[in-house]
Design a protein around this motif. Structure first.
Motif, PDB file in Angstrom:
ATOM      1  N   ASN A 277      -4.138   5.693   1.044  1.00  0.00           N
ATOM      2  CA  ASN A 277      -2.685   5.824   1.039  1.00  0.00           C
ATOM      3  C   ASN A 277      -2.035   4.895   2.061  1.00  0.00           C
ATOM      4  OD1 ASN A 277      -1.726   8.438  -0.620  1.00  0.00           O
ATOM      5  ND2 ASN A 277      -3.771   8.778   0.211  1.00  0.00           N
ATOM      6  N   ALA A 278      -0.875   4.383   1.720  1.00  0.00           N
ATOM      7  CA  ALA A 278      -0.066   3.637   2.687  1.00  0.00           C
ATOM      8  C   ALA A 278       0.445   4.618   3.734  1.00  0.00           C
ATOM      9  CB  ALA A 278       1.099   2.969   1.988  1.00  0.00           C
ATOM     10  N   LYS A 279       0.645   4.143   4.963  1.00  0.00           N
ATOM     11  CA  LYS A 279       1.083   5.050   6.028  1.00  0.00           C
ATOM     12  C   LYS A 279       1.592   4.280   7.223  1.00  0.00           C
ATOM     13  CE  LYS A 279      -3.782   5.399   7.361  1.00  0.00           C
ATOM     14  NZ  LYS A 279      -4.276   4.747   6.134  1.00  0.00           N
ATOM     15  N   ILE A 280       2.419   4.953   8.002  1.00  0.00           N
ATOM     16  CA  ILE A 280       2.834   4.476   9.318  1.00  0.00           C
ATOM     17  C   ILE A 280       2.613   5.621  10.295  1.00  0.00           C
ATOM     18  CG2 ILE A 280       4.753   3.704  10.769  1.00  0.00           C
ATOM     19  CD1 ILE A 280       6.005   2.416   8.315  1.00  0.00           C
ATOM     20  N   ARG A 281       1.914   5.337  11.387  1.00  0.00           N
ATOM     21  CA  ARG A 281       1.694   6.324  12.448  1.00  0.00           C
ATOM     22  C   ARG A 281       2.565   5.914  13.635  1.00  0.00           C
ATOM     23  NH1 ARG A 281      -4.678   5.626  11.191  1.00  0.00           N
ATOM     24  NH2 ARG A 281      -3.866   3.548  10.865  1.00  0.00           N
ATOM     25  N   HIS A 294       1.567   6.685  -0.870  1.00  0.00           N
ATOM     26  CA  HIS A 294       0.571   7.096  -1.865  1.00  0.00           C
ATOM     27  C   HIS A 294      -0.434   5.957  -2.016  1.00  0.00           C
ATOM     28  CE1 HIS A 294       4.189   5.411  -3.894  1.00  0.00           C
ATOM     29  NE2 HIS A 294       3.292   4.698  -4.551  1.00  0.00           N
ATOM     30  N   SER A 295      -1.272   6.044  -3.006  1.00  0.00           N
ATOM     31  CA  SER A 295      -2.323   5.044  -3.185  1.00  0.00           C
ATOM     32  C   SER A 295      -1.742   3.635  -3.255  1.00  0.00           C
ATOM     33  CB  SER A 295      -3.116   5.335  -4.461  1.00  0.00           C
ATOM     34  OG  SER A 295      -4.021   4.287  -4.731  1.00  0.00           O
ATOM     35  N   VAL A 296      -2.445   2.704  -2.610  1.00  0.00           N
ATOM     36  CA  VAL A 296      -1.969   1.316  -2.594  1.00  0.00           C
ATOM     37  C   VAL A 296      -2.511   0.509  -3.772  1.00  0.00           C
ATOM     38  CG1 VAL A 296      -1.677   1.281  -0.098  1.00  0.00           C
ATOM     39  CG2 VAL A 296      -3.879   0.591  -1.080  1.00  0.00           C
ATOM     40  N   VAL A 297      -3.095   1.199  -4.771  1.00  0.00           N
ATOM     41  CA  VAL A 297      -3.643   0.493  -5.934  1.00  0.00           C
ATOM     42  C   VAL A 297      -2.574  -0.368  -6.605  1.00  0.00           C
ATOM     43  CG1 VAL A 297      -4.541   0.804  -8.278  1.00  0.00           C
ATOM     44  CG2 VAL A 297      -5.492   2.127  -6.400  1.00  0.00           C
ATOM     45  N   GLY A 298      -1.341   0.142  -6.661  1.00  0.00           N
ATOM     46  CA  GLY A 298      -0.267  -0.609  -7.306  1.00  0.00           C
ATOM     47  C   GLY A 298       0.343  -1.680  -6.432  1.00  0.00           C
ATOM     48  N   LEU A 335      13.106  -6.727   3.765  1.00  0.00           N
ATOM     49  CA  LEU A 335      12.690  -8.076   4.133  1.00  0.00           C
ATOM     50  C   LEU A 335      11.182  -8.220   3.943  1.00  0.00           C
ATOM     51  CD1 LEU A 335      14.800  -8.554   7.386  1.00  0.00           C
ATOM     52  CD2 LEU A 335      15.299  -9.403   5.083  1.00  0.00           C
ATOM     53  N   PRO A 336      10.697  -9.411   3.641  1.00  0.00           N
ATOM     54  CA  PRO A 336       9.254  -9.584   3.421  1.00  0.00           C
ATOM     55  C   PRO A 336       8.463  -9.444   4.722  1.00  0.00           C
ATOM     56  CG  PRO A 336      10.385 -11.704   3.362  1.00  0.00           C
ATOM     57  CD  PRO A 336      11.460 -10.662   3.404  1.00  0.00           C
ATOM     58  N   VAL A 337       7.427  -8.628   4.706  1.00  0.00           N
ATOM     59  CA  VAL A 337       6.515  -8.486   5.836  1.00  0.00           C
ATOM     60  C   VAL A 337       5.092  -8.581   5.290  1.00  0.00           C
ATOM     61  CG1 VAL A 337       8.135  -7.011   7.099  1.00  0.00           C
ATOM     62  CG2 VAL A 337       6.339  -5.964   5.709  1.00  0.00           C
ATOM     63  N   LYS A 338       4.164  -8.913   6.146  1.00  0.00           N
ATOM     64  CA  LYS A 338       2.763  -8.974   5.730  1.00  0.00           C
ATOM     65  C   LYS A 338       2.212  -7.553   5.667  1.00  0.00           C
ATOM     66  CE  LYS A 338       1.835 -13.606   7.528  1.00  0.00           C
ATOM     67  NZ  LYS A 338       1.005 -14.436   8.441  1.00  0.00           N
ATOM     68  N   ASN A 339       1.646  -7.193   4.521  1.00  0.00           N
ATOM     69  CA  ASN A 339       1.132  -5.852   4.304  1.00  0.00           C
ATOM     70  C   ASN A 339      -0.391  -5.827   4.316  1.00  0.00           C
ATOM     71  OD1 ASN A 339       3.465  -4.039   3.867  1.00  0.00           O
ATOM     72  ND2 ASN A 339       3.944  -5.466   2.193  1.00  0.00           N
ATOM     73  N   GLY A 340      -0.917  -4.611   4.279  1.00  0.00           N
ATOM     74  CA  GLY A 340      -2.359  -4.392   4.325  1.00  0.00           C
ATOM     75  C   GLY A 340      -2.682  -3.370   5.391  1.00  0.00           C
ATOM     76  N   HIS A 341      -3.823  -2.690   5.241  1.00  0.00           N
ATOM     77  CA  HIS A 341      -4.193  -1.660   6.218  1.00  0.00           C
ATOM     78  C   HIS A 341      -4.232  -2.216   7.633  1.00  0.00           C
ATOM     79  CE1 HIS A 341      -4.974   1.533   3.389  1.00  0.00           C
ATOM     80  NE2 HIS A 341      -5.764   0.752   2.673  1.00  0.00           N
ATOM     81  N   GLY A 342      -4.899  -3.383   7.784  1.00  0.00           N
ATOM     82  CA  GLY A 342      -5.027  -3.967   9.122  1.00  0.00           C
ATOM     83  C   GLY A 342      -3.697  -4.342   9.723  1.00  0.00           C
ATOM     84  N   LYS A 343      -2.793  -4.864   8.905  1.00  0.00           N
ATOM     85  CA  LYS A 343      -1.477  -5.267   9.410  1.00  0.00           C
ATOM     86  C   LYS A 343      -0.697  -4.062   9.924  1.00  0.00           C
ATOM     87  CE  LYS A 343      -1.530  -9.700   8.805  1.00  0.00           C
ATOM     88  NZ  LYS A 343      -1.432 -10.623   9.986  1.00  0.00           N
TER      89      LYS A 343
END
Length: 376
Positions: A277-281, A294-298, A335-343
């Motif tokens: 799942n996508a998330k912000i802590r 939710h799932s980042v499959v999409g 605005l465009p940001v770089k996504n991904g779990h690590g980011k």
């Protein structure tokens, strides 16, 4: 001087990126413990490791280069807790000894970490005794599960501490102690406080440079923190409640706050999971505000604006407070940001490190005022 904050950070790209964007003043107040993970399967498959006769050495050299490149503070602590106590590299040298030498070779001032729990291993003992401590700022004794158990029998606990100090020819004034309580998710604050208090009462007599407490209340996966998808919830940071209580009770010693950043010791973040799942802590006063998607499959971009907006619209959000805060605000605005779990680990960690320094400093300020008022 004792640090304001001692975070235990994974030596991975996300933490390095957060470090790169850290304010210099914040970095100066932090002594991070970079805990080097074992070499992941994905990394081992990389051509540069498959074609190298010394992949372990190469990996540790890469860690040292990254720390030297990105960390802006005066020193770091270094450990490899998840490696076997007797782990060696291809040259036959102990892995930790090689890591320390590589860090020093990169110009990093490194404080070695000695594990109480690992001292029974003879190979580990020999490696720690053989470390070149001539220019080390101090040595950190890391106390974990067995130390907490031994504290119930003070003679056993003191014997081990004295053995480490004598065998390594150390004096307490040149050493710090890290009481690493690890994963706190299933433990009550009362039990945690009892364990920590028992250990601190045994350590006071030594006169160590400083003592730090650390632990993590963040569950290993987001579904354990926020049950429903596309919603938010708060996770209480028991590690901060613990430190504040102990700091007040043990006012006569230098007691430093520590934690595991935004991902705990049992975090699944290093494992690639396409259905995660996508998330912000988002770290706030004595808690994490967790926004779960939710799932980042999409794809990430389809949902991260909504996930970020939940944080931005909360009363806890601090606009412009850190690099991570700016990215969250940009994302919420489409605005465009770089996504991904690590980011997103990097963005969350950026805010976390800055927030904790300010949080600890504010608590110390209030505590000082209260102490002056009672003694006036």
């Amino acid at each position: 001087m004792a640090p304001t904050y001692l975070p235990i950070l994974k030596s991975l790209t996300s933490e390095y990126e957060a470090s790169k964007h850290m304010d210099v003043a914040h970095a100066a107040a932090i002594h991070p413990l970079f805990d080097v993970p074992v070499i992941s399967e994905n990394r081992q498959k990389a051509k540069k490791y498959q074609n190298s006769p010394t992949p372990k050495c190469d990996y540790l050299d890469e860690v040292a280069e990254s720390v030297a490149k990105y960390w802006k503070g005066p020193l770091v602590l270094a450990d490899a807790f998840n490696w076997a106590p007797d782990a060696t590299v291809e040259t036959g040298e102990h892995a930790l000894a090689y890591l320390h030498a590589s860090l020093k070779g990169q110009g990093v001032t490194v404080a070695p970490v000695v594990g109480y729990d690992r001292w029974d291993d003879q190979i580990y003992q020999l490696a720690m005794r053989g470390l070149d401590l001539s220019d080390a700022p101090y040595v950190c004794l890391r106390l974990e599960a067995s130390a907490i158990e031994d504290a119930a029998e003070p003679d056993v606990f003191h014997d081990r501490i004295h053995e480490i100090l004598e065998d390594m020819q150390l004096v307490p004034a040149g050493c710090a102690v890290l009481l690493d309580l690890g994963d706190l998710t299933s433990k009550s604050l009362m039990d945690i406080t009892g364990d920590a208090t028992r250990v601190l009462e045994l350590l006071i007599e030594y006169g160590f440079r400083y003592i730090a407490t650390a632990g993590s209340s963040m569950p290993k996966s987001v579904d354990l923190a926020v049950k429903k998808k596309d919603s938010t919830a708060k996770v209480i940071r028991k590690e901060m409640l613990l430190w504040q209580a102990l700091r007040t009770e043990f006012s006569g010693i230098s007691l430093v706050f520590g934690d595991y950043g935004v991902r705990g010791p049992g975090s699944n973040d290093a494992i690639r999971n396409p259905n995660a799942n996508a998330k912000i802590r988002y770290t706030c006063d004595k808690a994490f505000l967790v926004s779960r998607g939710h799932s980042v499959v999409g794809g990430w971009a389809l949902q991260m604006s909504a996930v970020a907006t939940e944080i931005v619209n909360s009363k806890e959000f601090l606009p412009g407070f850190s690099w991570g805060d700016q990215v969250i605000a940009d994302c919420s605005n489409g605005l465009p940001v770089k996504n991904g779990h690590g980011k997103w680990i990097a963005y969350d960690t950026s805010h976390h490190l800055a927030f904790v320094v300010a949080e600890v400093q504010e608590f110390e300020r209030v505590l000082t005022l209260a102490t002056r008022a009672t003694t006036a």
